[in-house]
Design a protein around this motif. Structure first.
Motif, PDB file in Angstrom:
ATOM      1  N   ILE A  44      73.460  60.773  27.371  1.00 47.80           N
ATOM      2  CA  ILE A  44      74.216  59.535  27.145  1.00 47.80           C
ATOM      3  C   ILE A  44      74.296  59.238  25.652  1.00 47.80           C
ATOM      4  CG2 ILE A  44      74.193  57.029  27.503  1.00 47.80           C
ATOM      5  CD1 ILE A  44      73.002  57.680  30.317  1.00 47.80           C
ATOM      6  N   LEU A  45      73.185  59.387  24.952  1.00 46.83           N
ATOM      7  CA  LEU A  45      73.178  59.157  23.505  1.00 46.83           C
ATOM      8  C   LEU A  45      74.170  60.062  22.777  1.00 46.83           C
ATOM      9  CD1 LEU A  45      69.396  58.715  22.696  1.00 46.83           C
ATOM     10  CD2 LEU A  45      71.210  57.074  22.205  1.00 46.83           C
ATOM     11  N   ASN A  46      74.281  61.290  23.253  1.00 46.34           N
ATOM     12  CA  ASN A  46      75.178  62.256  22.619  1.00 46.34           C
ATOM     13  C   ASN A  46      76.599  62.184  23.153  1.00 46.34           C
ATOM     14  OD1 ASN A  46      73.168  63.327  20.923  1.00 46.34           O
ATOM     15  ND2 ASN A  46      72.397  64.590  22.580  1.00 46.34           N
ATOM     16  N   ASN A  47      76.854  61.148  23.951  1.00 48.46           N
ATOM     17  CA  ASN A  47      78.209  60.865  24.439  1.00 48.46           C
ATOM     18  C   ASN A  47      78.747  61.927  25.386  1.00 48.46           C
ATOM     19  OD1 ASN A  47      79.726  58.604  24.267  1.00 48.46           O
ATOM     20  ND2 ASN A  47      80.929  59.249  22.512  1.00 48.46           N
ATOM     21  N   ASN A  48      77.893  62.597  26.112  1.00 51.44           N
ATOM     22  CA  ASN A  48      78.338  63.619  27.062  1.00 51.44           C
ATOM     23  C   ASN A  48      78.906  62.962  28.321  1.00 51.44           C
ATOM     24  OD1 ASN A  48      77.460  65.543  25.301  1.00 51.44           O
ATOM     25  ND2 ASN A  48      75.507  65.853  26.314  1.00 51.44           N
ATOM     26  N   GLY A  49      80.191  62.677  28.281  1.00 49.08           N
ATOM     27  CA  GLY A  49      80.858  62.106  29.442  1.00 49.08           C
ATOM     28  C   GLY A  49      80.710  60.614  29.577  1.00 49.08           C
ATOM     29  N   ILE A  50      80.096  59.969  28.619  1.00 46.46           N
ATOM     30  CA  ILE A  50      79.900  58.524  28.661  1.00 46.46           C
ATOM     31  C   ILE A  50      80.594  57.913  27.464  1.00 46.46           C
ATOM     32  CG2 ILE A  50      78.227  56.651  28.772  1.00 46.46           C
ATOM     33  CD1 ILE A  50      77.713  58.545  31.030  1.00 46.46           C
TER      34      ILE A  50
ATOM     35  N   GLY B 119      78.876  50.299  29.555  1.00 44.09           N
ATOM     36  CA  GLY B 119      78.659  50.678  28.161  1.00 44.09           C
ATOM     37  C   GLY B 119      77.413  51.512  27.967  1.00 44.09           C
ATOM     38  N   LYS B 120      77.440  52.313  26.929  1.00 48.01           N
ATOM     39  CA  LYS B 120      76.321  53.184  26.596  1.00 48.01           C
ATOM     40  C   LYS B 120      75.042  52.370  26.362  1.00 48.01           C
ATOM     41  CE  LYS B 120      77.091  56.449  23.562  1.00 48.01           C
ATOM     42  NZ  LYS B 120      77.165  57.227  22.290  1.00 48.01           N
TER      43      LYS B 120
END
Length: 134
Positions: free
Chosen positions: A117-123, A60-61
């Protein structure tokens, strides 16, 4: 198919280079610092790269970011030890600058990794996707 691991993370690579430099430089510290500043400095430096590695496999993020935040805390601890080492005259100006440059580059890359990660780039968040992010 390429194999990906924490070793592919540029922030981890720079943190690892920083650890190697810390070990090399702290070998020259006074012997009475072996269980003091030398040990603390090395432990904090290793914690940077170890927490990046550990966070890499978290699903998880929020869990990933928790480990990366620990790495950031250890990085700031090292930043303090660099200044302290200079002020105690355990390192010269060239060593100070090399350590300072290494910690700055590691910090910049670690912050960029966190922002990715915060910006949801591939996560994906664990709630949205239960597959490991390899």
């Amino acid at each position: 198919m390429a194999t990906f691991s924490f070793e592919n993370i540029i922030a981890w690579q720079k943190a690892h280079q920083f650890v190697l430099r810390v070990y090399l430089i702290t070998k020259q510290f006074p012997k009475d610092e072996l269980f003091g500043l030398t040990s603390q400095f090395r432990r904090a430096a290793v914690s940077i790269e170890a927490n990046i590695a550990e966070g890499y496999k978290k699903l998880g993020k929020a869990d990933k970011l928790r480990f990366l935040n620990i790495a950031q805390g250890s990085l700031e601890e090292c930043r303090d030890y660099i200044i302290l080492s200079r002020d105690l005259q355990y390192i010269d100006e060239e060593q100070f600058q090399a350590l300072r440059d290494g910690i700055e580059e590691t910090s910049r890359l670690l912050n960029g990794y966190c922002n990715g990660i915060l910006n949801n780039n591939g996560i994906a968040d664990l709630d949205q996707n239960l597959r490991p992010n390899y």
